[in-house]
Design an enzyme around this catalytic site. Structure first.
Site, mmCIF file in Angstrom:
data_model
loop_
_atom_site.group_PDB
_atom_site.id
_atom_site.type_symbol
_atom_site.label_atom_id
_atom_site.label_comp_id
_atom_site.label_asym_id
_atom_site.label_seq_id
_atom_site.Cartn_x
_atom_site.Cartn_y
_atom_site.Cartn_z
ATOM 1 N N LYS A 1 0.777 -1.232 0.000
ATOM 2 C CA LYS A 1 0.000 0.000 0.000
ATOM 3 C C LYS A 1 0.821 1.301 0.000
ATOM 4 O O LYS A 1 0.357 2.304 -0.565
ATOM 5 C CB LYS A 1 -0.972 -0.002 1.173
ATOM 6 C CG LYS A 1 -2.118 -0.983 1.027
ATOM 7 C CD LYS A 1 -3.129 -0.524 -0.013
ATOM 8 C CE LYS A 1 -4.366 -1.394 -0.021
ATOM 9 N NZ LYS A 1 -5.409 -0.887 -0.937
ATOM 10 N N ASP B 1 -9.985 -0.090 5.120
ATOM 11 C CA ASP B 1 -10.266 -1.283 5.911
ATOM 12 C C ASP B 1 -8.967 -1.777 6.537
ATOM 13 O O ASP B 1 -8.892 -2.895 7.028
ATOM 14 C CB ASP B 1 -10.942 -2.380 5.090
ATOM 15 C CG ASP B 1 -10.269 -2.616 3.748
ATOM 16 O OD1 ASP B 1 -9.080 -2.268 3.618
ATOM 17 O OD2 ASP B 1 -10.924 -3.140 2.829
#
Length: 398
Positions: free
Chosen positions: A77, A123
């Site tokens: 990420k 999330d």
């Protein structure tokens, strides 16, 4: 031999071998290389060869790009979220003072962005990436988390100085609230998905993700071309970025591309069958937490609409089976730490290779060279230890 069961599998009815139009900046890959390559601690993530598993599945090679070690954040990420933060701040400073490519890591620049705020919904891993980027560059960060996010994941985000705001709803609800709040407050919103209205930041996120495959192409330059890729889908950011970079490199000889999703939140499967983006509603929570998404990204849609060849769905039972296998067997004669979402692309490969009819459709065989991403390590250490029976450090010390 472990067994991973398929829930559903199908050929994408919209698939085309013609290279789709890619909705990215022309020089986006060069910008990502220059920007991310200069960050402290940058190095390409390793590729693990899963030779034992390849032998068990009777395929040629399995290349497992291991993002569990990326920048110490445990996932791919940072290549997206933190990169998009840097692009948003750079554009702001350029518009404000007419500067070209300001050095965001300089003390002077940090003072100038201190009053700015970036925000995102998550999330888990995307929020951590955005918070890490905000801390690195010196701006304020607010992260909206959906109700399924565990306390350990929230604590990991807050550790980078972010303010956490909890949303009583799904990931998609959190995305919408982050976007509305950003407009009201004058913040920079950094989503990893697009509703078609917010485009620039999610495009930056996706272009940053392309760096992962860009590294892999260099690492595999002396190997025969990859023939298949299995990609965990989620909203589609990583999948579209990975597929797009392979397509740029291989042209019309691009790999057979398969999207993998949990059955209860298979928004790509449903959308591709319908021929248009359709939301999946109801209880979409999955043990593959990073894939608990009910709506496809409209940045990813034009890439994967025709570019995905197959889609498969799995039940959550694949999670412990695959995580334990990698912890015990791993690759390159060493165990591999892979989290609940990190295993999903590989689990999709195993399930497909064990289904004779699907295997034949996909052309999987002894000459196949397959690329899969371990998208996260133990980003929730307590969950990892509960599932595997050992902590990540204990697994790696074996």
């Amino acid at each position: 031999m472990m067994k991973i069961s398929l829930e559903r599998a199908a050929r994408n009815p919209l698939a085309s071998r013609t290279l789709p139009s890619l909705p990215f900046e022309k020089d986006g890959m060069d910008i990502a290389r220059r920007t991310i390559g200069c960050w402290p601690g940058y190095s390409p993530s390793p590729i693990r060869e899963l030779s034992d598993l390849a032998s068990e599945l009777n395929v040629g090679k399995i290349y497992f790009k291991d993002e569990s070690v990326r920048f110490g954040l445990g996932s791919f990420k940072p290549l997206g979220g933190a990169f998009a933060v840097s692009r948003a701040l750079s554009r702001h400073l350029t518009e404000e003072a007419g500067e070209v490519a300001p050095d965001l890591t300089s003390p002077d620049m940090k003072a100038r962005v201190a009053g700015l705020t970036v925000t995102a919904a998550t999330d888990g891993n995307h929020g951590r990436s955005v918070a890490w980027g905000a801390q690195m560059f010196g701006c304020r960060c607010v992260i909206f988390v959906c109700s399924s996010v565990t306390q350990q994941r929230k604590d990991a985000i807050a550790a980078y100085g972010a303010e956490i705001r909890e949303v009583d709803g799904s990931f998609d609800d959190a995305v919408r609230l982050a976007g509305v709040t950003a407009k009201e407050q004058g913040w920079f919103v950094i989503p990893d998905t697009s509703d078609g209205e917010t485009v620039t930041a999610p495009r930056d996120v996706t272009q940053g993700y392309m760096m992962m495959v860009d590294e892999a192409l260099e690492q595999l330059k002396d190997e025969p071309p990859v023939t298949h890729i299995f990609l965990q889908a989620g909203v589609g950011g990583m999948a579209s970025a990975s597929a797009a970079r392979f397509w740029q490199a291989y042209g019309d000889k691009r790999p057979v591309t398969t999207l993998v999703e949990p059955e209860q939140c298979a928004c790509w499967y449903e959308s591709l069958v319908a021929g248009k983006p359709v939301p999946v509603t109801g209880d979409i929570d999955s043990a593959m937490a990073g894939l608990s998404c009910g709506e496809v990204s409209l940045i990813a849609w034009p890439v994967l609409k025709t570019g995905a060849d197959f889609m498969v769905t799995l039940n959550d039972g694949a999670v412990p089976v695959m995580m334990r296998y990698l912890a015990e067997r791993g690759g390159d004669d060493r165990p591999v730490v892979a989290g609940e979402t990190g295993i999903s692309g590989l689990a999709g490969l195993v399930a497909a290779a064990q289904d004779d009819a699907l295997r034949k459709q996909m052309g999987l065989g002894p000459d196949s060279r397959i690329f899969v991403v371990n998208s996260e390590g133990d980003t929730d250490p307590e969950a990892y230890k509960t599932i595997v029976g050992k902590s990540a450090s204990e697994v790696l010390e074996q």
